[in-house]
Write a protein that holds these residues in place. Structure first.
Motif, PDB file in Angstrom:
ATOM      1  N   TYR A 249       0.832  -1.203   0.000  1.00  0.00           N
ATOM      2  CA  TYR A 249       0.000   0.000   0.000  1.00  0.00           C
ATOM      3  C   TYR A 249       0.870   1.259   0.000  1.00  0.00           C
ATOM      4  CZ  TYR A 249      -4.144  -2.831   0.791  1.00  0.00           C
ATOM      5  OH  TYR A 249      -5.171  -3.740   0.655  1.00  0.00           O
ATOM      6  N   GLY A 250       2.038   1.160   0.645  1.00  0.00           N
ATOM      7  CA  GLY A 250       2.969   2.282   0.592  1.00  0.00           C
ATOM      8  C   GLY A 250       3.457   2.542  -0.817  1.00  0.00           C
ATOM      9  N   GLY A 251       3.678   1.462  -1.587  1.00  0.00           N
ATOM     10  CA  GLY A 251       4.065   1.613  -2.986  1.00  0.00           C
ATOM     11  C   GLY A 251       2.991   2.318  -3.789  1.00  0.00           C
ATOM     12  N   ILE A 252       1.723   1.985  -3.525  1.00  0.00           N
ATOM     13  CA  ILE A 252       0.619   2.670  -4.198  1.00  0.00           C
ATOM     14  C   ILE A 252       0.618   4.152  -3.835  1.00  0.00           C
ATOM     15  CG2 ILE A 252      -1.895   2.854  -4.330  1.00  0.00           C
ATOM     16  CD1 ILE A 252      -2.097  -0.139  -3.966  1.00  0.00           C
ATOM     17  N   THR A 253       0.815   4.438  -2.549  1.00  0.00           N
ATOM     18  CA  THR A 253       0.768   5.827  -2.078  1.00  0.00           C
ATOM     19  C   THR A 253       1.897   6.669  -2.669  1.00  0.00           C
ATOM     20  OG1 THR A 253      -0.193   5.053  -0.002  1.00  0.00           O
ATOM     21  CG2 THR A 253       0.696   7.286  -0.034  1.00  0.00           C
ATOM     22  N   VAL A 254       3.122   6.182  -2.522  1.00  0.00           N
ATOM     23  CA  VAL A 254       4.278   6.933  -3.033  1.00  0.00           C
ATOM     24  C   VAL A 254       4.220   7.007  -4.555  1.00  0.00           C
ATOM     25  CG1 VAL A 254       6.796   6.951  -3.205  1.00  0.00           C
ATOM     26  CG2 VAL A 254       5.703   6.321  -1.045  1.00  0.00           C
ATOM     27  N   GLY A 255       3.803   5.910  -5.182  1.00  0.00           N
ATOM     28  CA  GLY A 255       3.688   5.910  -6.633  1.00  0.00           C
ATOM     29  C   GLY A 255       2.721   6.963  -7.131  1.00  0.00           C
ATOM     30  N   ARG A 256       1.598   7.136  -6.422  1.00  0.00           N
ATOM     31  CA  ARG A 256       0.617   8.138  -6.842  1.00  0.00           C
ATOM     32  C   ARG A 256       1.109   9.557  -6.575  1.00  0.00           C
ATOM     33  NH1 ARG A 256      -4.850   4.726  -5.104  1.00  0.00           N
ATOM     34  NH2 ARG A 256      -4.857   3.480  -7.028  1.00  0.00           N
ATOM     35  N   LEU A 257       1.859   9.722  -5.506  1.00  0.00           N
ATOM     36  CA  LEU A 257       2.432  11.036  -5.240  1.00  0.00           C
ATOM     37  C   LEU A 257       3.373  11.445  -6.363  1.00  0.00           C
ATOM     38  CD1 LEU A 257       2.861  13.426  -3.273  1.00  0.00           C
ATOM     39  CD2 LEU A 257       4.712  12.087  -2.225  1.00  0.00           C
ATOM     40  N   ILE A 258       4.236  10.531  -6.765  1.00  0.00           N
ATOM     41  CA  ILE A 258       5.194  10.816  -7.839  1.00  0.00           C
ATOM     42  C   ILE A 258       4.487  10.947  -9.188  1.00  0.00           C
ATOM     43  CG2 ILE A 258       7.180   9.909  -9.116  1.00  0.00           C
ATOM     44  CD1 ILE A 258       8.031   8.523  -6.488  1.00  0.00           C
ATOM     45  N   THR A 259       3.518  10.050  -9.427  1.00  0.00           N
ATOM     46  CA  THR A 259       2.808  10.057 -10.704  1.00  0.00           C
ATOM     47  C   THR A 259       2.049  11.353 -10.909  1.00  0.00           C
ATOM     48  OG1 THR A 259       2.560   7.656 -10.569  1.00  0.00           O
ATOM     49  CG2 THR A 259       1.172   8.790 -12.153  1.00  0.00           C
ATOM     50  N   GLY A 260       1.579  11.972  -9.819  1.00  0.00           N
ATOM     51  CA  GLY A 260       0.889  13.244  -9.940  1.00  0.00           C
ATOM     52  C   GLY A 260       1.722  14.285 -10.654  1.00  0.00           C
ATOM     53  N   PHE A 261       3.033  14.278 -10.429  1.00  0.00           N
ATOM     54  CA  PHE A 261       3.920  15.201 -11.133  1.00  0.00           C
ATOM     55  C   PHE A 261       4.171  14.738 -12.574  1.00  0.00           C
ATOM     56  CE2 PHE A 261       5.004  15.761  -6.623  1.00  0.00           C
ATOM     57  CZ  PHE A 261       4.894  17.135  -6.507  1.00  0.00           C
ATOM     58  N   ILE A 262       4.236  13.410 -12.746  1.00  0.00           N
ATOM     59  CA  ILE A 262       4.514  12.878 -14.081  1.00  0.00           C
ATOM     60  C   ILE A 262       3.367  13.163 -15.045  1.00  0.00           C
ATOM     61  CG2 ILE A 262       4.984  10.759 -15.388  1.00  0.00           C
ATOM     62  CD1 ILE A 262       6.335   9.625 -12.928  1.00  0.00           C
ATOM     63  N   THR A 263       2.119  13.243 -14.528  1.00  0.00           N
ATOM     64  CA  THR A 263       0.973  13.514 -15.405  1.00  0.00           C
ATOM     65  C   THR A 263       1.081  14.863 -16.104  1.00  0.00           C
ATOM     66  OG1 THR A 263      -0.280  14.420 -13.525  1.00  0.00           O
ATOM     67  CG2 THR A 263      -0.659  12.105 -14.101  1.00  0.00           C
ATOM     68  N   MET A 264       1.923  15.737 -15.577  1.00  0.00           N
ATOM     69  CA  MET A 264       2.113  17.035 -16.216  1.00  0.00           C
ATOM     70  C   MET A 264       2.913  16.899 -17.510  1.00  0.00           C
ATOM     71  SD  MET A 264       2.963  19.271 -12.789  1.00  0.00           S
ATOM     72  CE  MET A 264       1.929  19.124 -11.308  1.00  0.00           C
ATOM     73  N   LYS A 265       3.566  15.744 -17.696  1.00  0.00           N
ATOM     74  CA  LYS A 265       4.379  15.512 -18.891  1.00  0.00           C
ATOM     75  C   LYS A 265       3.875  14.360 -19.746  1.00  0.00           C
ATOM     76  CE  LYS A 265       7.478  18.701 -18.030  1.00  0.00           C
ATOM     77  NZ  LYS A 265       7.658  19.870 -18.935  1.00  0.00           N
ATOM     78  N   LEU A 266       3.309  13.345 -19.122  1.00  0.00           N
ATOM     79  CA  LEU A 266       2.879  12.156 -19.847  1.00  0.00           C
ATOM     80  C   LEU A 266       1.363  12.009 -19.785  1.00  0.00           C
ATOM     81  CD1 LEU A 266       5.571   9.549 -18.704  1.00  0.00           C
ATOM     82  CD2 LEU A 266       5.563  10.936 -20.792  1.00  0.00           C
ATOM     83  N   SER A 267       0.810  11.325 -20.781  1.00  0.00           N
ATOM     84  CA  SER A 267      -0.636  11.150 -20.856  1.00  0.00           C
ATOM     85  C   SER A 267      -1.115  10.048 -19.930  1.00  0.00           C
ATOM     86  CB  SER A 267      -1.045  10.824 -22.295  1.00  0.00           C
ATOM     87  OG  SER A 267      -0.632   9.503 -22.628  1.00  0.00           O
ATOM     88  N   ASN A 268      -2.426  10.065 -19.658  1.00  0.00           N
ATOM     89  CA  ASN A 268      -3.029   9.004 -18.856  1.00  0.00           C
ATOM     90  C   ASN A 268      -2.815   7.632 -19.486  1.00  0.00           C
ATOM     91  OD1 ASN A 268      -4.053  10.689 -16.844  1.00  0.00           O
ATOM     92  ND2 ASN A 268      -5.957  11.059 -17.953  1.00  0.00           N
ATOM     93  N   LYS A 269      -2.947   7.553 -20.801  1.00  0.00           N
ATOM     94  CA  LYS A 269      -2.811   6.267 -21.489  1.00  0.00           C
ATOM     95  C   LYS A 269      -1.425   5.659 -21.268  1.00  0.00           C
ATOM     96  CE  LYS A 269      -4.147   7.550 -25.635  1.00  0.00           C
ATOM     97  NZ  LYS A 269      -4.538   7.487 -27.054  1.00  0.00           N
ATOM     98  N   ILE A 270      -0.400   6.473 -21.355  1.00  0.00           N
ATOM     99  CA  ILE A 270       0.967   5.981 -21.160  1.00  0.00           C
ATOM    100  C   ILE A 270       1.162   5.509 -19.727  1.00  0.00           C
ATOM    101  CG2 ILE A 270       3.398   6.669 -21.094  1.00  0.00           C
ATOM    102  CD1 ILE A 270       2.834   8.515 -23.455  1.00  0.00           C
ATOM    103  N   LEU A 271       0.631   6.259 -18.771  1.00  0.00           N
ATOM    104  CA  LEU A 271       0.795   5.902 -17.361  1.00  0.00           C
ATOM    105  C   LEU A 271       0.037   4.626 -17.010  1.00  0.00           C
ATOM    106  CD1 LEU A 271       0.541   9.462 -15.787  1.00  0.00           C
ATOM    107  CD2 LEU A 271       2.580   8.037 -15.933  1.00  0.00           C
ATOM    108  N   ILE A 272      -1.153   4.452 -17.589  1.00  0.00           N
ATOM    109  CA  ILE A 272      -1.919   3.222 -17.358  1.00  0.00           C
ATOM    110  C   ILE A 272      -1.146   2.016 -17.868  1.00  0.00           C
ATOM    111  CG2 ILE A 272      -4.003   1.954 -18.023  1.00  0.00           C
ATOM    112  CD1 ILE A 272      -5.419   4.723 -18.115  1.00  0.00           C
ATOM    113  N   ARG A 273      -0.624   2.134 -19.089  1.00  0.00           N
ATOM    114  CA  ARG A 273       0.129   1.031 -19.700  1.00  0.00           C
ATOM    115  C   ARG A 273       1.391   0.712 -18.892  1.00  0.00           C
ATOM    116  NH1 ARG A 273       1.104   3.204 -24.516  1.00  0.00           N
ATOM    117  NH2 ARG A 273      -0.909   2.481 -25.345  1.00  0.00           N
TER     118      ARG A 273
END
Length: 425
Positions: free
Chosen positions: A282-306
């Motif tokens: 669950y910590g991996g999910i939490t930290v991953g989402r924190l980091i991914t929030g910044f990545i969404t500013m550069k990458l699309s949802n489709k790329i992140l889902i894949r």
């Protein structure tokens, strides 16, 4: 004020995450104390998710009647009361009864808050919203493992989480007028949100930003305003989206419910150690989402889902292969990090794929599909594992991820098809 309002929404998602991870980490001890079989956790999980499915399907009606603020307050109170009841149960049957309000308390508020953020905020806010769910889901196993590890009762673990929930109930009650003042019972003022730079008026998922395709932007904008038919299940791609949600939630719930039992019975960890390792998932999910929030500013949802599906696939392989115990540690973290962007990014794509007008209804269906996966598939695993071995757990999760990946890629093909635009413009 809009920022404070957003913080309240984030805190509400902590309350959604707190109960989700408790049963799985406590069950290796709970079922012995209550004289229940190992697979009986699946019955409780089904009861919880059954209530959540019902409230998700009714979310559109309930939210229109009561408003998001009142629904959030009532839901949090129901879950807090149910968790307190869990700490007091004299027998297994009481767990089944209390599981119903625990599930009912999650569905409507989950769908309502997700739809609000999907329609009014950019993708990184959706990611961070679910990051706060991960905060709650991570705290749950940490709290429970501390009580189990100190030779205290799992009942004290449930009681502690219940008191945390009641604290949030008080906060939500005090700030209830804020929903009308700022959110208009679910709609924040565009002018206010523009001032803080939060609102997502473009409704793009990140793909348009990357592709820089003007014609695609026009099509996307027109599709977002599409009012459509009443039967949203006939929209091209909706059924594929429902399949993706079903198998994602099945995988996430299976790891959460049976991960600790897998580590205890297959990898021969102590129950407290296994609970701590599941908290890392669950910590991996939490930290991953924190980091991914910044990545969404550069990458699309489709790329992140894949990318998330591929990472979680590799993480499950680490549990299957005959590798040292430390690889199981890495596997749980990778599964959590991989799962991190999938659910919120799929939700944020909903208004983009099917239009803002129908997004509340479709998100309600998607949440229900997810909870159906969480309701029925983990108990099936428990039933089979009780008659064979719990070591089959990673193979089930691998199948779920593979099916989700296939459905997700198929929906991308459908969304690119010209027929969609011609049929619904």
């Amino acid at each position: 004020m809009p920022i404070f309002f957003l913080i309240i929404i984030y805190l509400a998602f902590i309350s959604l995450g707190l109960p989700d991870s408790l049963l799985g980490v406590a069950w290796p001890v709970m079922h012995l104390d209550l004289g229940a079989k190992l697979e009986a956790a699946g019955i409780i999980s089904m009861s919880i998710a059954g209530g959540t499915i019902a409230s998700s399907l009714a979310s559109n009606y309930v939210l229109k009647k009561l408003g998001t603020g009142k629904v959030t307050l009532i839901s949090c109170f129901m879950t807090a009361s149910a968790l307190l009841g869990f700490s007091l149960v004299p027998s297994f049957l009481w767990l089944i009864l209390l599981a119903i309000p625990l599930g009912l308390g999650a569905g409507s508020v989950d769908a309502g808050l997700n739809n609000y953020v999907a329609n009014h905020y950019k993708a990184h806010h959706m990611i961070w919203l679910h990051c706060f769910w991960g905060v709650g889901a991570t705290l749950g196993p940490i709290i429970m493992s501390s009580f189990i590890g100190n030779n205290s009762s799992w009942r004290n673990g449930y009681r502690t989480v219940a008191f945390l929930q009641f604290s949030l109930v008080i906060l939500l009650f005090v700030t209830l007028p804020l929903w009308k003042k700022v959110g208009g019972e679910g709609k924040a003022s565009n002018d206010e949100q523009h001032k803080v730079g939060e609102i997502d008026t473009s409704q793009d998922s990140g793909d348009v930003k990357i592709e820089k395709d003007n014609s695609a932007s026009i099509e996307l904008e027109e599709r977002s305003n599409y009012k459509g038919k009443e039967n949203v299940l006939k929209f091209p791609g909706v059924n594929l989206a429902l399949i993706s949600f079903l198998f994602y939630c099945a995988g996430e719930s299976t790891i959460g419910l049976w991960g600790s039992s897998f580590l205890v019975n297959t990898k021969h960890f102590a129950p407290a150690t296994a609970a701590s390792w599941v908290s890392l998932y669950y910590g991996g999910i939490t930290v991953g989402r924190l980091i991914t929030g910044f990545i969404t500013m550069k990458l699309s949802n489709k790329i992140l889902i894949r990318a998330g599906q591929i990472i979680s696939f590799i993480g499950v392989l680490l549990l299957i292969l005959p590798l040292p115990k430390a690889c199981s540690f890495l596997g749980f973290i990778m599964i959590g990090i991989g799962f991190a962007p999938i659910f919120p990014c799929m939700l944020h794509e909903t208004p983009v794929r099917f239009g803002k007008v129908q997004s509340q209804k479709i998100i309600g269906y998607q949440m229900a599909a997810g909870y159906i996966g969480a309701t029925f598939l983990p108990p099936v695993l428990g039933f089979i594992a009780a008659r064979t071995t719990i070591s089959i757990m990673p193979f089930f999760v691998l199948t779920y991820i593979s099916t989700m990946l296939y459905s997700s890629e198929r929906i991308n093909i459908v969304m690119r098809g010209k027929k969609f635009y011609k049929a619904h413009m």
